[in-house]
Scaffold this motif. Sequence first.
Motif, PDB file in Angstrom:
ATOM      1  N   SER A  27       0.825  -1.207   0.000  1.00  0.00           N
ATOM      2  CA  SER A  27       0.000   0.000   0.000  1.00  0.00           C
ATOM      3  C   SER A  27       0.871   1.274   0.000  1.00  0.00           C
ATOM      4  CB  SER A  27      -0.915  -0.044   1.230  1.00  0.00           C
ATOM      5  OG  SER A  27      -1.528   1.185   1.412  1.00  0.00           O
ATOM      6  N   VAL A  28       1.909   1.276   0.835  1.00  0.00           N
ATOM      7  CA  VAL A  28       2.772   2.464   0.957  1.00  0.00           C
ATOM      8  C   VAL A  28       3.546   2.701  -0.348  1.00  0.00           C
ATOM      9  CG1 VAL A  28       4.849   3.340   2.143  1.00  0.00           C
ATOM     10  CG2 VAL A  28       2.955   2.372   3.478  1.00  0.00           C
ATOM     11  N   ASN A  29       4.067   1.620  -0.926  1.00  0.00           N
ATOM     12  CA  ASN A  29       4.856   1.786  -2.150  1.00  0.00           C
ATOM     13  C   ASN A  29       3.997   2.188  -3.345  1.00  0.00           C
ATOM     14  OD1 ASN A  29       7.838   1.148  -1.818  1.00  0.00           O
ATOM     15  ND2 ASN A  29       6.848  -0.429  -0.583  1.00  0.00           N
ATOM     16  N   THR A  69      -0.396   5.425  13.190  1.00  0.00           N
ATOM     17  CA  THR A  69       0.373   4.796  12.105  1.00  0.00           C
ATOM     18  C   THR A  69       0.349   5.737  10.888  1.00  0.00           C
ATOM     19  OG1 THR A  69      -1.639   3.643  11.538  1.00  0.00           O
ATOM     20  CG2 THR A  69      -0.031   2.390  12.805  1.00  0.00           C
ATOM     21  N   ASN A  70       1.270   6.683  10.887  1.00  0.00           N
ATOM     22  CA  ASN A  70       1.226   7.761   9.889  1.00  0.00           C
ATOM     23  C   ASN A  70       1.421   7.288   8.454  1.00  0.00           C
ATOM     24  OD1 ASN A  70       0.811   9.744  11.863  1.00  0.00           O
ATOM     25  ND2 ASN A  70       2.984   9.690  12.397  1.00  0.00           N
ATOM     26  N   PHE A  71       2.305   6.315   8.269  1.00  0.00           N
ATOM     27  CA  PHE A  71       2.538   5.808   6.913  1.00  0.00           C
ATOM     28  C   PHE A  71       1.251   5.228   6.332  1.00  0.00           C
ATOM     29  CE2 PHE A  71       7.089   5.850   7.819  1.00  0.00           C
ATOM     30  CZ  PHE A  71       7.590   6.201   6.593  1.00  0.00           C
ATOM     31  N   ILE A  72       0.536   4.458   7.177  1.00  0.00           N
ATOM     32  CA  ILE A  72      -0.697   3.808   6.710  1.00  0.00           C
ATOM     33  C   ILE A  72      -1.722   4.865   6.319  1.00  0.00           C
ATOM     34  CG2 ILE A  72      -2.679   2.397   7.445  1.00  0.00           C
ATOM     35  CD1 ILE A  72      -0.755   0.812   9.208  1.00  0.00           C
ATOM     36  N   THR A  73      -1.873   5.860   7.166  1.00  0.00           N
ATOM     37  CA  THR A  73      -2.880   6.897   6.908  1.00  0.00           C
ATOM     38  C   THR A  73      -2.556   7.669   5.639  1.00  0.00           C
ATOM     39  OG1 THR A  73      -3.035   7.071   9.287  1.00  0.00           O
ATOM     40  CG2 THR A  73      -4.101   8.819   8.039  1.00  0.00           C
ATOM     41  N   LEU A  74      -1.295   8.051   5.501  1.00  0.00           N
ATOM     42  CA  LEU A  74      -0.901   8.832   4.327  1.00  0.00           C
ATOM     43  C   LEU A  74      -1.073   8.012   3.040  1.00  0.00           C
ATOM     44  CD1 LEU A  74       0.260  11.437   3.197  1.00  0.00           C
ATOM     45  CD2 LEU A  74       2.553  10.528   3.592  1.00  0.00           C
ATOM     46  N   ALA A  75      -0.648   6.731   3.114  1.00  0.00           N
ATOM     47  CA  ALA A  75      -0.766   5.869   1.922  1.00  0.00           C
ATOM     48  C   ALA A  75      -2.240   5.714   1.537  1.00  0.00           C
ATOM     49  CB  ALA A  75      -0.146   4.503   2.195  1.00  0.00           C
ATOM     50  N   ALA A  76      -3.097   5.504   2.528  1.00  0.00           N
ATOM     51  CA  ALA A  76      -4.528   5.338   2.245  1.00  0.00           C
ATOM     52  C   ALA A  76      -5.084   6.606   1.606  1.00  0.00           C
ATOM     53  CB  ALA A  76      -5.274   5.013   3.531  1.00  0.00           C
ATOM     54  N   GLU A  77      -4.645   7.744   2.136  1.00  0.00           N
ATOM     55  CA  GLU A  77      -5.133   9.031   1.624  1.00  0.00           C
ATOM     56  C   GLU A  77      -4.783   9.178   0.130  1.00  0.00           C
ATOM     57  OE1 GLU A  77      -4.272  12.058   4.674  1.00  0.00           O
ATOM     58  OE2 GLU A  77      -3.863  13.340   2.936  1.00  0.00           O
TER      59      GLU A  77
END
Length: 453
Positions: free
Chosen positions: A237-239, A303-311
Motif C-alpha cells: 500500500s505504501v509503495n 500509524t502515519n505511513f498507513i494513513t498517508l498511503a490510504a489518503e
Amino acid sequence: MAKNIKKQSQKFSTEQFLESINNHTITVGVIGLGYVGLPIAVEYAKLGISTIGFDIDNKKIDILQSGGNYIMDIDSTLVASVVAEKYLQPTTEFSRLAECDVIYICVPTPFTPNKDPDISYIIQSTEAVADSLRLGQLIILKSTTFPGTTTKYVQPILEKKGLIIGKDFFLAFSPERIDPGNTTWHTGNTPIVAGGVTKWCTTLACAAHGLIVSKVIPVSSPNVAEMEKLLENIFRSVNIALVNELAQLCDRIGVNIWEVVEAAGTKPFGFMPFFPGPGIGGHCILIDPYYLSWMAREYDFETNFITLAAEVNESMPFYVRSMIEREVARQPITLSTAKVLLLGMAFKRDVDDLRHSPALKVAELMIQDGIKNVKYFDPYIPTVQVHDKILKSEKSLTAETLKNYDIVVITTDHSCYDYEMIVKHSKVVIDTRNACKKVKGTKKNVVLLGSGS
Ligand SMILES: NC(=O)c1ccc[n+]([C@@H]2O[C@H](COP(=O)([O-])OP(=O)(O)OC[C@H]3O[C@@H](n4cnc5c(N)ncnc54)[C@H](O)[C@@H]3O)[C@@H](O)[C@H]2O)c1
C-alpha cells in the motif's frame, strides 16, 4: 463432563496426531469457500485427503455439489472430480465440524463503514467450531486480521469447554498469500508462515499446512504471523501510494512515471518497482492496513505511513475523474452529453473480483457528476450496481462499440483486451494502467496517467 474429557485425553496422543497428518489419514475442514478457502480445500482433496468444505452461502455449496466452480483460478475439471469422488464434500451442515481433525477458518474480514475492523465472521465461525470442539483438533485461522485476534478473541471461545490448548486441542494463525490471477505463484508453490499458541500448535500447523504448500516458515507466536501479514500488505500500500503521488507530480512536470520506474527497476539491488494506477481495491491491500491503524490507536499510536498511503491511494479515482473531466472540456461535449466507456470493472487484471474496485468508484463519481452515459465493458463482470443503477457490461468490444464513445478509460488492464484496436478506434483513450504501452505508432489520442501527456 470434565471427567469425560480427562478420560478421552488419556487416549489422545499429540505424536499420533502428527503421524496421522503425515500419513494423510486426517479429515480436513475448511470454513469459508471463497478465494482463499476453496483452493485450500481442493489442494487437500487432490491428495486424496477427506475434506469437508463449509460455507453459509447455499448458492456456493449448490454450485460445488452439482459439479460446478466459481473461482477462476481453480481448474473446474479438478473441482468437479474431487467432489464427484467425495474427497471434497461441500456442505452447510456445521455439525460436521466434529468429523474434522484440522480446521481452517477462511472467512471475510471486512471493515465497517467507519473503517474499523469487523471480525464478526471470525467470531461466528469460531463459535461453530467451539460447539463441536473435541480432543485432537487443530484450528488454523487464515483470515487476515490484527495482532491479538487469535489469542484474545478466538482462543477464549475455544477454551470455554474446558479443553486445554496445546494438549487437548491446537490453535495457530497462518496468513494466506494467494494472489488471484497470478499464474506463477499459487497455493502449492507459495511459502507461508505459521505461528501457533504453543510449540505443539506450531509444529502441527506446519505439518498440516506443509502437505499442500512448498514450505511453511514457523514463527514464535500467532501475533507475529498476524503482524507479518499486515506488514506485507502495508508495504504494498505504501509503495503504491508513493508512485501514485509521483505520477501526479510527473503529470505536472511532463515526465513519464512509467519510464522512470522501469529505469529505476534496472538497479539490481535495493529497489522494487511499483506502478501507479486508478487506485487500489480488493479484499486485502485496501482494508488490511486499517486493521493495524485501528489497533494502534488502543496503544496511543498513530500509524502515519498507513494513513498517508490510504489518503493518496483513495484519492486516485478522484484524480482519474479530473482526467476525464479535462477531456470532456477539450471536446465539443458537456458532462451531461459525454459518452464514457470504462474498460474493466474488476479491481485488477484478469480477475472477476469487484470488491472495492477503483473502477467502480470512478463510475460512481462519473454518474454523481452528471455524466448520464457511463457504460463499461468487462468480460468477467456482467453487471454492477452503481448508486441505485444497475449497469450491464457491453456484450463485446468491437471497433463499432468504441466509436460510439467520446472517451474510453482503461481502468483495468485485462490481458484479453485488444489494445491495438482500442487505440485505433477510440477518439480518446485515458490509460490509467499503461496498458497501451505495446501499441505501436504515435498514440496521439492516448492520455497516459502520470506522463504529462
Ligand atoms: N482474496 C484474496 O486474495 C486474499 C488473499 C490473502 C488473504 N485473504 C484474506 O482471507 C480471508 C477470506 O478472503 P476471501 O477473499 O477468500 O473472501 P471470500 O468472500 O471470497 O470468501 C469468504 C467465504 O466465507 C463465507 N462465510 C462467511 N461467513 C461464514 C461463516 N460464518 N461460516 C462459513 N462460511 C462463511 C462466505 O460465504 C464466502 O464464501 C479474508 O480475511 C481476506 O482478507 C484474501
